[in-house]
Design a protein around this motif. Sequence first.
Motif, mmCIF file in Angstrom:
data_model
loop_
_atom_site.group_PDB
_atom_site.id
_atom_site.type_symbol
_atom_site.label_atom_id
_atom_site.label_comp_id
_atom_site.label_asym_id
_atom_site.label_seq_id
_atom_site.Cartn_x
_atom_site.Cartn_y
_atom_site.Cartn_z
ATOM 1 N N TYR A 184 12.093 -5.943 8.178
ATOM 2 C CA TYR A 184 11.494 -7.275 8.291
ATOM 3 C C TYR A 184 11.638 -7.853 9.689
ATOM 4 O O TYR A 184 10.895 -8.775 10.051
ATOM 5 N N GLY A 185 12.598 -7.327 10.459
ATOM 6 C CA GLY A 185 12.822 -7.821 11.804
ATOM 7 C C GLY A 185 12.158 -6.969 12.865
ATOM 8 O O GLY A 185 11.137 -7.344 13.447
ATOM 9 N N VAL A 186 12.700 -5.792 13.102
ATOM 10 C CA VAL A 186 12.243 -4.955 14.225
ATOM 11 C C VAL A 186 10.781 -4.546 14.066
ATOM 12 O O VAL A 186 9.914 -4.910 14.876
ATOM 13 N N VAL A 187 10.487 -3.780 13.048
ATOM 14 C CA VAL A 187 9.170 -3.152 12.942
ATOM 15 C C VAL A 187 8.086 -4.174 12.616
ATOM 16 O O VAL A 187 6.993 -4.133 13.181
ATOM 17 N N SER A 188 8.380 -5.093 11.723
ATOM 18 C CA SER A 188 7.376 -6.092 11.378
ATOM 19 C C SER A 188 7.035 -6.987 12.572
ATOM 20 O O SER A 188 5.869 -7.362 12.768
ATOM 21 N N SER A 189 8.026 -7.323 13.394
ATOM 22 C CA SER A 189 7.765 -8.141 14.584
ATOM 23 C C SER A 189 6.867 -7.409 15.561
ATOM 24 O O SER A 189 5.929 -7.996 16.134
ATOM 25 N N TRP A 190 7.129 -6.133 15.767
ATOM 26 C CA TRP A 190 6.296 -5.363 16.695
ATOM 27 C C TRP A 190 4.875 -5.198 16.174
ATOM 28 O O TRP A 190 3.914 -5.260 16.935
ATOM 29 N N LEU A 191 4.738 -5.005 14.868
ATOM 30 C CA LEU A 191 3.402 -4.874 14.295
ATOM 31 C C LEU A 191 2.649 -6.197 14.379
ATOM 32 O O LEU A 191 1.434 -6.220 14.630
ATOM 33 N N ALA A 192 3.349 -7.307 14.197
ATOM 34 C CA ALA A 192 2.714 -8.617 14.360
ATOM 35 C C ALA A 192 2.264 -8.822 15.801
ATOM 36 O O ALA A 192 1.182 -9.366 16.054
ATOM 37 N N ALA A 193 3.087 -8.387 16.765
ATOM 38 C CA ALA A 193 2.704 -8.496 18.175
ATOM 39 C C ALA A 193 1.416 -7.725 18.446
ATOM 40 O O ALA A 193 0.511 -8.203 19.145
ATOM 41 N N PHE A 194 1.332 -6.529 17.884
ATOM 42 C CA PHE A 194 0.104 -5.744 18.042
ATOM 43 C C PHE A 194 -1.089 -6.479 17.443
ATOM 44 O O PHE A 194 -2.169 -6.550 18.048
ATOM 45 N N ALA A 195 -0.905 -7.033 16.255
ATOM 46 C CA ALA A 195 -2.012 -7.717 15.589
ATOM 47 C C ALA A 195 -2.513 -8.900 16.408
ATOM 48 O O ALA A 195 -3.718 -9.127 16.519
ATOM 49 N N TYR A 196 -1.596 -9.650 17.015
ATOM 50 C CA TYR A 196 -2.006 -10.796 17.821
ATOM 51 C C TYR A 196 -2.795 -10.356 19.056
ATOM 52 O O TYR A 196 -3.806 -10.965 19.408
#
Length: 647
Positions: free
Chosen positions: A355-367
Amino acid sequence: MTADSTVPNEVEVASPTAQAADSAGTEAKAFVRVALVFLAVSVVLGALAGIQLLVPELFAGVAVLSYGRLAPVATNLFVYGWLTIGLAGALLHVVGRSGNMAAPRRLVVRGSLAMLVIGVLAGTVGVALGFSEGRQYLEYPLWADVFLLDGVVGVAWTVTSMARRAPTDAGPVRWYAVAALWWFALLFTAGNVPGIAGVAGAFQSSFYRAGLIGLWLASAGVAVVYHLIPRVAGREAFAPTRLTLLGFWSLAFTWALTAPANLTYSPAPDWVETLGVLFSIGLLIPPAVIVTDLVLALRRRWPAVAGSTVLRFIVLGGVLFAAWPAANLVVALRASSGVLQFTDWIRGLEIVAFYGVVSSWLAAFAYLAAPDLTGRSTRPGMAKLHYTGTWLGLFVWAGASFLGGSTAGWTWVASANEAAVPAAGVGFANTLAAVEGYYVAAFIGLAIFALAQLVFVVNALVPRGAGAAEAPEEAGDAPVDDELALTQSLSNRRLGWSLVAMFLAAAVMAWIVPWVETAGTEETALADSARRYRTAGEVADGREIYLQEGCWYCHTQEVRPIVTDVGLGPVSVRGDYVYEAPVMFGVQRIGPDLMHVGSRPQTDDLGWVIAYLEDPREQRSYSIMPAYDHLSDADLADLAAYLVASK
């Protein structure tokens, strides 16, 4: 997908590379949209599962909403629906920017997405209906796993083909993307080999857990970040350095070999536990190297990009990425494992990683990639709300889990020092009273995080317009010190053979050799008398109900040779589990250990156990176990018979 003035738009025009990116982006768009839907569903279901630790009777009588079914459904939807499908789309996009996707590849990609979606939906329904395989992160029935594996292989084949045909070398984006996808395909195959009984099954599960986090999710996430950083900085593609290469090989070499870290004090051979500790120490290196390499790539650009939502999520994920190995090492070390293993500390590790590391990076990509992938930009205010809610929710949720885990572990130590209050039966009330406040705080953090993700999904999927974000001023290539310059690229051939060799070496050391060593273990009297399950009978049927209801999420079946487990019964040895498939070591002790539950007062009485299963708080007011009144009388009797037979 952001309106931040400091974030570049990824839409290019009139160039072959841009046309290739459009081809990959068209296919990746569907992956991202589907993943966002799974994200929304998973966080809602996760919140419904989490609140049951505070209000256990909330969904009494509804089988599919009981904690033991709903919690794995929510977690797997997040891991396989949001993270896996989202990362697959992200890797198609980032590698496709320098590659080419011919028409046949598009058919493969579309078929792969269909297989992934079918696998996730079928697995979710299977677990909800009670067909769980009883292994953490491997709960999906085998027939659902086949669809998932087919989808992963299709994406891996496509990404590898694009990487080979790319006109320019994508560097670490290519290394991590290709490696992560094939590692996951190999890992998923190994993890789903059926019928491995006894302690060997625990080796298999722990190897899969470590590989899922490191070889698949973290590696794929790093590939995405190496794509994002130069674009946030307004530079050309990332120029790999010696640090880049060191980070890649050290991650590949160490992460999967940390697998035995969660088997400390188990019946595993001592050398296996030592292996887990050594490589858990070594795991401190790769994230530190990778984060340092990425920070250096932003030299002289921090003031220009500091307000970027994309960069904020990258940094959030990077900080947690560097911190996770230290938290994992605490559980691996024997001195601290005796207190923290089987507590909410384990849940804290899951929160930080998934919920922290991977989800944050995937959200960054989406933005950043939104104009390409969705054809629309996002609302800056909602993006800021998403970021604030994400880091705040994670801080409260994970922090409460770590603190609650420490508290629970010390209550067990205290119970062992006072024999009149053992860490089981009515004595477990002391543990529940000590952690109740942390459960409340953890749910508040989970709720904040879940609401933030729902804001994100709405921001991403609800149309706002196609306004393009303004790109930052070009900054030229990132400065590279001469001593860090990489003089030779990593060839596709070398990459392919090396990633397979690394995986096989880790599998042999952390799974195969320990499996062979323990294969000849003779059964103990306990295994022969109470844990040798026949193909029919009330005890065997009760064990299947124990699996389908997810009782093993909250109860362990392993007594360790340490002070924490004093009063729980004889210490567990390998021979106790020779007939167990899957092995029932468990995940956490939200409730007491059940290895010898049938030898304790009250729980040695079949009638009392049946009554307790029907209405736990009628028998013990402090209990947070859900009522199993949705089971038939026959099923309740079978489940009780299984528990009473656990002598």
